[in-house]
Write a protein that holds these residues in place. Structure first.
Motif, PDB file in Angstrom:
ATOM      1  N   UNK A  26      -4.632 -44.393  35.454  1.00  0.00           N
ATOM      2  CA  UNK A  26      -4.719 -45.467  34.460  1.00  0.00           C
ATOM      3  C   UNK A  26      -4.220 -46.804  34.996  1.00  0.00           C
ATOM      4  N   UNK A  27      -3.131 -46.773  35.754  1.00  0.00           N
ATOM      5  CA  UNK A  27      -2.567 -48.014  36.290  1.00  0.00           C
ATOM      6  C   UNK A  27      -3.530 -48.681  37.267  1.00  0.00           C
ATOM      7  N   UNK A  28      -4.117 -47.879  38.156  1.00  0.00           N
ATOM      8  CA  UNK A  28      -5.070 -48.430  39.130  1.00  0.00           C
ATOM      9  C   UNK A  28      -6.339 -48.899  38.432  1.00  0.00           C
ATOM     10  N   UNK A  29      -6.752 -48.169  37.410  1.00  0.00           N
ATOM     11  CA  UNK A  29      -7.956 -48.542  36.672  1.00  0.00           C
ATOM     12  C   UNK A  29      -7.738 -49.836  35.895  1.00  0.00           C
ATOM     13  N   UNK A  30      -6.528 -50.037  35.399  1.00  0.00           N
ATOM     14  CA  UNK A  30      -6.212 -51.278  34.684  1.00  0.00           C
ATOM     15  C   UNK A  30      -6.356 -52.481  35.617  1.00  0.00           C
ATOM     16  N   UNK A  31      -5.962 -52.307  36.868  1.00  0.00           N
ATOM     17  CA  UNK A  31      -6.109 -53.387  37.843  1.00  0.00           C
ATOM     18  C   UNK A  31      -7.573 -53.652  38.177  1.00  0.00           C
ATOM     19  N   UNK A  32      -8.319 -52.579  38.385  1.00  0.00           N
ATOM     20  CA  UNK A  32      -9.716 -52.731  38.814  1.00  0.00           C
ATOM     21  C   UNK A  32     -10.573 -53.298  37.696  1.00  0.00           C
TER      22      UNK A  32
END
Length: 327
Positions: free
Chosen positions: A83-89
């Protein structure tokens, strides 16, 4: 499958599938889609209502989780991101919806709607800075600043769509899914919005997936066009090649249905698509257009046709061209 000689597409799908479980079985909304879009280009995605175009757009952004396959963004499979990486992308991947009024909060002013993503993602230290940037974005999309404190119901459809575009641009994305962004607008406003999207692409280096059911619209904006039918991609080619030399019978039927404002075209015979539409629920093996195709052969109902390479950059899923190399 890369296109136009580029080594690395900005976004690419590999065997992407999305099935929905319903009482009757599995609805194949997106079935084994392999597409690639190069940086700064536009892939037009066309097909009739219900063929899976919008579902594919949402799966690309992980707004809907796929059943299987890969979505590669800058070479990385985003389906493996937490979720954290997806929020950035997601700052780099945005969407412009078909109906701007249903996709924006009616209780927020224009400036608040555009600044919302900036505030949520803490792009600026203060709300004042975020609202100043929102005002600049209004200038970028051609929305007069006098509307900053207006509410969506006070504006027409064209201005509402400019709000949606400004909001999508607020995080400086690289890739935008345009989900039928002009279908709810009248013809004059459609042209304005299309020209705006093309100008923004040139200025900001944006990459688009442009979803529509209108081939005359997609011709104006697309670098390449992919044709979908019942969840599958049946043809893909550079825009000029597709219009000059359509291969798949379904593509030919779509092009024949485009109205032409010339008197001599009154004598033109339009070939209507006959036959029953196959159900996308638990579809039988074979070409999904076979029941409506005047050129069908016995093999068409036996096994799914592969995506054949007819010429460089031009691919078609049809047994009429099965002597070509498969992709």
């Amino acid at each position: 499958m890369s296109t136009n000689g580029h080594s690395l597409p900005l976004i690419e799908t590999v065997g992407l599938k999305k099935y929905f479980s319903i009482a009757a079985g599995q609805l194949h909304a997106v079935d084994n889609i392999n597409l690639a879009i190069n940086p700064g280009e536009t892939l037009g995605l066309v097909g009739e209502s219900g063929c899976g175009k919008s579902t594919l757009g949402r799966v690309l952004l992980r707004l809907i989780e796929p059943t299987s396959g890969q979505v590669l963004f800058k070479g990385e499979n985003i389906l493996s991101f937490d979720k954290a990486r997806m929020r950035q992308i997601r700052r780099e991947m945005q969407i412009i919806f078909q109906d701007p009024y249903s996709s924006i909060n009616p209780r927020m002013s224009v400036a608040e709607i555009i600044a919302e993503f900036l505030i949520v993602n803490r792009i600026y230290r203060t709300k004042t800075e975020a609202f100043n940037q929102a005002a600049k974005l209004m200038d970028v999309v051609g929305l007069a600043r006098r509307f900053a404190n207006s509410y969506p119901h006070e504006l027409d459809g064209g201005r509402r769509q400019r709000i949606g575009i400004a909001r999508a641009l607020s995080l400086n994305p690289k890739f935008i899914v345009c989900d039928e962004p002009v279908s709810a607008l009248d013809v004059a406003i459609q042209a304005q919005i299309l020209n705006l999207l093309m100008d923004l692409q040139d200025e900001l280096g944006l990459t688009y997936l442009f979803i529509t059911h209108d081939l005359s619209v997609v011709k104006h904006i697309s670098t390449e066009i992919a044709v979908m039918y019942l969840g599958q991609c049946v043809e893909k080619a550079p825009t000029e090649i597709l219009f000059n030399n359509p291969l798949h019978p379904y593509t030919k039927a779509l092009l024949a249905a485009i109205p032409e404002p010339r008197i001599e075209m009154r004598q033109k015979k339009i070939e209507l698509i006959q036959g029953e539409l196959m159900s996308p629920v638990n579809p039988a093996p074979g070409c999904r257009f076979a029941s409506r195709c005047p050129y069908r052969k016995e093999v068409c109902t036996k096994a799914d046709p592969m995506f054949y390479s007819y010429e460089e950059g031009h691919f078609v899923s049809c047994y009429l061209y099965s002597d070509q190399s498969a992709c």
